[in-house]
Write a protein that holds these residues in place. Structure first.
Motif, short mmCIF file in Angstrom:
data_model
loop_
_atom_site.label_atom_id
_atom_site.label_comp_id
_atom_site.label_asym_id
_atom_site.label_seq_id
_atom_site.Cartn_x
_atom_site.Cartn_y
_atom_site.Cartn_z
N GLY A 112 7.29 8.54 -12.05
CA GLY A 112 6.63 8.79 -13.24
C GLY A 112 5.73 7.43 -13.92
O GLY A 112 5.07 6.84 -12.94
N LYS A 113 5.92 7.46 -15.03
CA LYS A 113 5.00 6.06 -15.56
C LYS A 113 5.79 5.07 -15.70
O LYS A 113 5.75 4.03 -16.65
CB LYS A 113 4.26 6.72 -16.81
CG LYS A 113 3.52 7.79 -16.89
CD LYS A 113 2.72 8.32 -17.92
CE LYS A 113 1.59 9.33 -18.02
NZ LYS A 113 1.15 9.56 -19.24
N HIS A 114 7.02 5.12 -15.40
CA HIS A 114 8.03 3.89 -15.28
C HIS A 114 7.50 2.70 -15.04
O HIS A 114 6.91 2.61 -13.74
CB HIS A 114 9.24 4.03 -14.67
CG HIS A 114 10.48 3.50 -15.20
ND1 HIS A 114 10.75 2.07 -14.52
CD2 HIS A 114 11.34 3.37 -16.10
CE1 HIS A 114 11.77 1.66 -14.94
NE2 HIS A 114 12.37 2.50 -15.97
N GLU B 151 12.82 7.93 -7.45
CA GLU B 151 12.07 9.35 -7.20
C GLU B 151 11.98 9.96 -8.76
O GLU B 151 11.26 10.90 -8.87
CB GLU B 151 13.18 10.09 -6.59
CG GLU B 151 12.71 11.58 -6.20
CD GLU B 151 13.69 12.23 -5.23
OE1 GLU B 151 13.12 13.44 -4.74
OE2 GLU B 151 15.00 11.92 -5.17
N ASP B 152 12.17 9.55 -9.78
CA ASP B 152 12.33 10.11 -11.11
C ASP B 152 12.09 8.80 -12.21
O ASP B 152 12.42 7.69 -11.92
CB ASP B 152 13.44 11.01 -11.50
CG ASP B 152 14.78 10.27 -11.52
OD1 ASP B 152 15.08 9.74 -12.59
OD2 ASP B 152 15.46 9.98 -10.52
N MET C 80 1.42 9.52 -6.03
CA MET C 80 1.90 11.00 -6.06
C MET C 80 3.02 11.05 -6.95
O MET C 80 3.68 12.27 -6.88
CB MET C 80 2.62 10.99 -4.50
CG MET C 80 1.59 10.97 -3.42
SD MET C 80 2.59 10.86 -1.86
CE MET C 80 3.07 12.56 -1.72
N SER C 81 3.16 10.45 -8.17
CA SER C 81 3.92 10.46 -9.33
C SER C 81 5.48 10.29 -8.95
O SER C 81 6.24 10.65 -9.84
CB SER C 81 3.83 12.00 -9.94
OG SER C 81 2.41 12.14 -10.29
N LEU D 33 0.85 -1.18 -0.13
CA LEU D 33 -0.09 0.04 0.16
C LEU D 33 0.75 1.28 0.13
O LEU D 33 0.73 2.21 -0.82
CB LEU D 33 -0.90 0.09 1.14
CG LEU D 33 -1.71 1.48 1.36
CD1 LEU D 33 -2.73 1.65 0.57
CD2 LEU D 33 -2.34 1.36 2.81
N VAL D 34 1.93 1.36 0.82
CA VAL D 34 2.64 2.43 1.08
C VAL D 34 3.44 2.82 -0.27
O VAL D 34 3.39 4.05 -0.81
CB VAL D 34 3.60 2.52 2.03
CG1 VAL D 34 2.92 2.45 3.46
CG2 VAL D 34 4.61 1.22 1.90
N VAL D 35 3.90 1.89 -1.02
CA VAL D 35 4.30 2.11 -2.13
C VAL D 35 3.59 2.34 -3.43
O VAL D 35 3.61 3.34 -4.05
CB VAL D 35 5.11 0.51 -2.85
CG1 VAL D 35 5.35 0.90 -4.19
CG2 VAL D 35 6.30 0.20 -2.00
N GLU D 36 2.13 1.89 -3.29
CA GLU D 36 1.04 2.48 -4.32
C GLU D 36 0.86 3.92 -4.04
O GLU D 36 0.46 4.61 -5.10
CB GLU D 36 -0.18 1.63 -3.98
CG GLU D 36 -0.15 0.13 -4.34
CD GLU D 36 -1.26 -0.92 -3.85
OE1 GLU D 36 -2.20 0.02 -3.43
OE2 GLU D 36 -1.19 -1.83 -4.07
N VAL D 37 1.01 4.19 -2.61
CA VAL D 37 0.69 5.71 -2.47
C VAL D 37 1.58 6.51 -3.04
O VAL D 37 1.50 7.45 -3.65
CB VAL D 37 0.44 5.99 -0.68
CG1 VAL D 37 0.49 7.37 -0.45
CG2 VAL D 37 -0.56 5.48 -0.48
N LEU D 38 2.77 6.29 -2.89
CA LEU D 38 4.00 7.14 -3.35
C LEU D 38 4.02 7.13 -4.90
O LEU D 38 4.20 7.85 -5.61
CB LEU D 38 5.35 6.44 -2.78
CG LEU D 38 5.54 6.87 -1.47
CD1 LEU D 38 6.72 6.13 -1.18
CD2 LEU D 38 5.57 8.46 -1.26
#
Length: 311
Positions: free
Chosen positions: A187-189, A210-211, A183-184, A175-180
């Motif tokens: 990106g879409k990677h 982070e990017d 939050m973008s 879940l915590v990964v899904e939230v981050l």
């Protein structure tokens, strides 16, 4: 002095407008700020939407209600002048003008009844005028709407946290990964986030880019706890980050952090962001994780520029 409610503003506004042939809205606002001796912080206080200040909103609604009652009229854009009815009320009326006084005017009652019929609710008053409680409504319609939204939002966040507390530790880590990701971060990677959560992970439950290019990573620690997270847990997480030569980490818990834990995280070289249960629920609601839109109410306003004369 506290920010006056919109009914308390009615008589001062009417008196100020009546002191000249006409008054511009910015001048009315400035005069009320000066009369009620509002501090800079009070002048800048915003409605929860963050789009307009409380004081400007209340001045606007005091003007709107008195215009409905024909105490004021508007000869030009953002300009008001007092009517003969308004002058008479100032001369004979009470020290405080409220909706109780306005309801005596047929035009005002008709406007209110029309709006009530159209919306099936009267957000401008706590109850019908016949109950005698009309003066008890000190909020503007915008404030009442946003107060209701805040209550619904608080209940949603509480319910979200209850559901999160029922998750397994492994599901909570995902879940915590899904939230981050929502939050973008990353990106879409496709491989923006990876859940670890395996034995011997060194206190790291997940990692997220982070990017989109993965030039920098953020490491995650997720604790589905009921007890307070103390400084020792944050120290262990900081040690795990150092073991991976990582600079950034996010520690998320369903509970809260002790004062010592918060102070420690703020002092160390590694950048560790602490997210407690309440903040996690807020982020889930903000970024549509575990929630769906039940209904929405578009709130529109007149586009003054559309009606402005050319030139």
């Amino acid at each position: 002095m506290a920010i006056p409610d919109f009914q308390t503003l009615m008589r001062p506004v009417l008196e100020y407008v009546g002191g000249a042939e006409h008054r511009k809205v910015p001048d009315i606002y400035a005069a009320m700020v000066a009369q009620f001796e509002l501090t800079p912080d009070e002048q800048e206080q915003l409605l929860p939407s963050g789009r307009v200040t409380v004081m400007r909103n209340r001045v606007a609604w005091s003007l709107a209600h008195m215009k409905m009652a024909k105490l004021l009229d508007s000869p030009a854009r953002a300009t008001y002048r007092i009517t003969e009815r308004g002058k008479q009320l100032l001369a004979t009326g009470p020290d405080r003008i409220s909706m109780r006084e306005l309801v005596q005017y047929e035009e005002y009652r008709e406007k209110r009844d029309q709006r009530k019929d159209e919306s099936q609710t009267d957000v401008t008053a706590a109850s019908d005028a016949s109950t005698g409680d009309i003066e008890g409504s000190e909020q503007t319609p915008d404030e009442a709407l946003e107060a209701a939204w805040k209550q619904i939002r608080a209940e949603l966040e509480s319910e979200l946290l209850d559901h999160v507390m029922q998750m397994s530790p492994a599901r909570f880590e995902r879940l915590v990964v899904e939230v981050l990701v929502a939050m973008s971060y990353g990106g879409k990677h496709a491989n923006a986030a990876r859940t670890l959560g395996q034995s011997g992970d060194g206190g790291i439950d997940g990692v997220i880019d982070e990017d989109p290019l993965g030039l920098d990573t953020i490491y995650l620690q997720a604790k589905r706890w009921e007890g307070v997270v103390g400084r020792p847990e944050i120290q262990k997480f900081a040690g795990a980050l150092q073991g991976r030569r990582a600079k950034k980490g996010v520690f998320i818990t369903t509970s809260t952090f002790s004062r010592e834990a918060i102070e420690y995280a703020s002092l160390i070289e590694n950048r560790i962001v602490l997210i407690n249960g309440q903040r996690l629920a807020q982020l889930m609601a903000d970024h549509d994780v575990g929630v769906s839109i039940k209904y929405s109410y578009p709130v529109k306003q007149v586009d003054s520029d559309f009606f402005a004369e050319d030139g």
